[in-house]
Enzyme design. Structure first.
Site, mmCIF file in Angstrom:
data_model
loop_
_atom_site.group_PDB
_atom_site.id
_atom_site.type_symbol
_atom_site.label_atom_id
_atom_site.label_comp_id
_atom_site.label_asym_id
_atom_site.label_seq_id
_atom_site.Cartn_x
_atom_site.Cartn_y
_atom_site.Cartn_z
ATOM 1 N N LYS A 135 40.264 9.316 44.370
ATOM 2 C CA LYS A 135 40.248 10.431 43.419
ATOM 3 C C LYS A 135 41.292 10.188 42.326
ATOM 4 C CE LYS A 135 40.383 15.541 43.592
ATOM 5 N NZ LYS A 135 40.635 16.689 44.499
ATOM 6 N N SER A 210 37.165 20.028 44.601
ATOM 7 C CA SER A 210 37.438 19.267 43.393
ATOM 8 C C SER A 210 37.269 17.757 43.576
ATOM 9 C CB SER A 210 38.867 19.553 42.910
ATOM 10 O OG SER A 210 39.835 19.134 43.870
ATOM 11 N N SER A 234 38.467 21.416 48.780
ATOM 12 C CA SER A 234 38.146 20.356 47.826
ATOM 13 C C SER A 234 37.685 19.043 48.440
ATOM 14 C CB SER A 234 39.350 20.092 46.912
ATOM 15 O OG SER A 234 39.560 21.180 46.048
#
Length: 593
Positions: A135, A210, A234
């Site tokens: 990420k 996310s 997330s």
């Protein structure tokens, strides 16, 4: 130095970032194939049609099998890395999940690992040659570190995050960085830098967030193991939306050093880092490899808990057989899940019921509305001042779900120190009450909120009667349409309690059998919103309410949600992460998942 401080407009910054992404994809050799002009909504079948057979075979292999093949020399690190670079590039063309590929770095690392193997005839470590996706807001030296804000684009990581250094020591290869939303506080992935990351099973739906870039990439098998973060769902939201595995560990087990985000240093709602994978074994490998390196020797915030091997963590009866008691929480009493989610729970429960080693009991919700009030008050103790500054500094527009969690959040305000103390105290009181509630399910212990001392006359018998894990939804539906992931409670509940939670696929998908209950009367406005997403899904346009169904265009087929994976969540007690995974292993074995 950020690009906006150099006088660039937010649109030019976004165009620059997107060109860089495209250039890195173009550097991959053999070249990433172009996609058809007319794409189907479900694009998961396209990689097998567009990529070479050997690439498909490698990328659709589980991480544990790849590690075995890499450790014996059956596969080279270069071959595996090249395959994942190709598939990741294609995945990004299909669903927009990549911020950049790292072909030069990754292939140089792969060659070094292959050279080591050729010289020593053994792998360099337990992750030898395995590509891992990352990420974007996890720092990598000299690479962009923007956390989804236009005004932060151009800031560079000064060093690799500790978690990456540990994975590197174990032999991992980093080859892809993935998308994330503005503010990092969406249950979908949309930013003004890269746009919207969509769901490969149905591109009219969200990938989640996310860590939605990770979820979409793993879902398309452009990665078999990736790193996400979680403060309200997330990791679990994207894992569920793509039908892959994702773990939210207990706090302070894995290091958070070297991450870009606002409000760094707050401790009242602690974020965690964790894995998404195509297999449960991949989740275990990730956790074990990191914890076996004793990361608490490098980060004093971490708890010094060794990784406990699964296989002997569940209770056993007098004959030595493992026993598992599952509490089933079908509904949080605030927002009723959509029919596919309830079908997923009922199908799994029916497979497990009657097994001699598994007991199913109902697990009622306990004041989950109060949990949301507390956590949504503590998310932005500064009144979201840092988020607003980071967004407004470039003049970029506020995304709809940034507005939702900040400007439309009735519990959000700038808190005084005294107010933070009070709310943190409420958090701890709620945690104690929920523990009491958990202990009361299926036992004679006093329930949550009741007075009196615990009956300790037969503590072992009472412990044997307690629920081991909770089976529950990951969200109030499968992957929702874009900008509609407005309800966090099915995941944020466990962040407030700091319970480990693992998401897993059921093997089921949304289809024509999932019909809305048109006689249902919603309990409240949140429930009404979610119910209408279900009731009117076949005719959904943009924002709910712009169009409603009429008798003339009635349809029972869930066109909007068709093919969306049905995933579920298993929750354990704090710091019983390994026991939670063992419980899921047993569930999957019995249910043949």
């Amino acid at each position: 130095m950020s690009l906006t401080t150099q006088g660039m407009s937010w649109q030019d910054v976004a165009a620059t970032a997107q060109k860089h992404r495209d250039d890195t994809i173009a550097q991959v050799e053999p070249a990433v194939p172009d996609t058809p002009i007319d794409l189907p909504k479900n694009v998961t079948g396209l990689p097998s049609q567009l990529l070479p057979k050997e690439v498909v075979q490698i990328t659709e292999t589980t991480p544990e099998t790849l590690l075995s093949q890499l450790s014996t020399g059956e596969l080279t690190s270069t071959a595996v890395t090249t395959a994942f670079l190709q598939r990741a590039g294609l995945a990004s063309k299909l669903v927009n999940c990549i911020t950049e590929l790292l072909p030069t770095r990754a292939l140089a690392r792969a060659k070094a690992l292959d050279d080591y193997y050729a010289t020593h005839n053994k792998p360099i470590g337990p992750l030898h040659g395995l590509p891992i996706s990352v990420k974007e807001h996890i720092s990598m030296r000299d690479l962009d570190l923007n956390a989804g804000f236009i005004s932060w684009v151009g800031q560079k990581g000064t060093s690799d995050a500790l978690i990456l250094r540990l994975l590197w020591n174990a032999g991992a290869i980093f080859y892809a960085r993935t998308t994330e939303p503005q503010t990092l506080m969406h249950l979908e992935t949309s930013s003004n830098i890269f746009g919207v990351t969509v769901n490969p099973f149905n591109t009219s739906l969200t990938s989640g967030g996310s860590s939605g870039g990770e979820g979409a990439l793993v879902g398309l098998r452009g990665s078999c193991l990736g790193i996400g973060t979680d403060i309200g769902g997330s990791i679990r939201s994207p894992a569920a939306n793509q039908g892959v595995f994702g773990l939210r560990p207990s706090s302070y087990r894995l290091p958070l050093d070297g991450f870009a985000a606002t409000m760094i240093g707050e401790e009242h709602i602690v974020p965690v880092v964790g894995p998404l994978s195509t297999s449960l074994e991949g989740i275990k490998v990730f956790m074990k490899v990191l914890i076996d390196q004793k990361p608490w020797l490098h980060d004093p915030m971490l708890v010094p808990f060794p990784w406990k091997p699964t296989g002997d963590l569940l209770r056993r009866d007098t004959a030595g057989k493992r026993k598992l008691r599952i509490g089933v929480l079908r509904d949080d009493d605030i927002v009723r899940p959509h029919p596919p989610i309830l079908r997923g729970i009922n199908t799994l429960v029916s497979k497990l019921s009657g097994h001699p080693d598994i007991e199913i009991v109902d697990f009622p919700a306990y004041k989950h509305d109060d949990a949301w009030r507390i956590i949504s008050s503590l998310y932005f103790a500064d009144g979201a001042a840092e988020e607003q500054e980071a967004i407004d500094a470039s003049g970029e527009p506020w995304r709809p779900l940034s507005n939702l969690i900040i400007k439309e959040n009735p519990n959000m305000k700038a808190l005084s120190v005294t107010e933070v103390w009070r709310l943190t105290g409420e958090r701890d009181v709620y945690r104690a009450a929920y523990t009491k509630h958990w202990n009361s399910i299926g036992t004679s212990l006093p329930g949550a909120g009741q007075e009196g001392e615990l009956d300790v006359a037969a503590p072992l018998a009472k412990e044997m009667a307690m629920v081991d894990v909770i089976l529950c939804p990951v969200g109030p539906g499968c992957a929702p349409p874009l900008d509609c992931a407005r309800y966090w409670n099915y995941t944020s509940q466990w962040n407030l309690l700091d319970y480990p939670a693992v998401v897993f696929p059921t093997g089921l998908y949304c289809g024509a059998e999932d019909k809305a209950d048109e006689t249902y009367t919603p309990r409240n406005e949140k429930d009404r919103y979610n119910h209408e997403l279900c009731e009117y899904f076949s005719f959904f346009i943009g924002v709910l309410g712009k169009k409603r169904r009429t008798d003339a265009d009635h349809s029972d087929k869930p066109e909007t949600y068709v093919d969306a994976p049905i995933s579920l969540q298993l929750v354990g007690r704090r710091y019983e992460d390994e026991k939670l995974i063992e419980a899921l292993e047993l569930i999957m074995e019995v249910a043949k998942l």
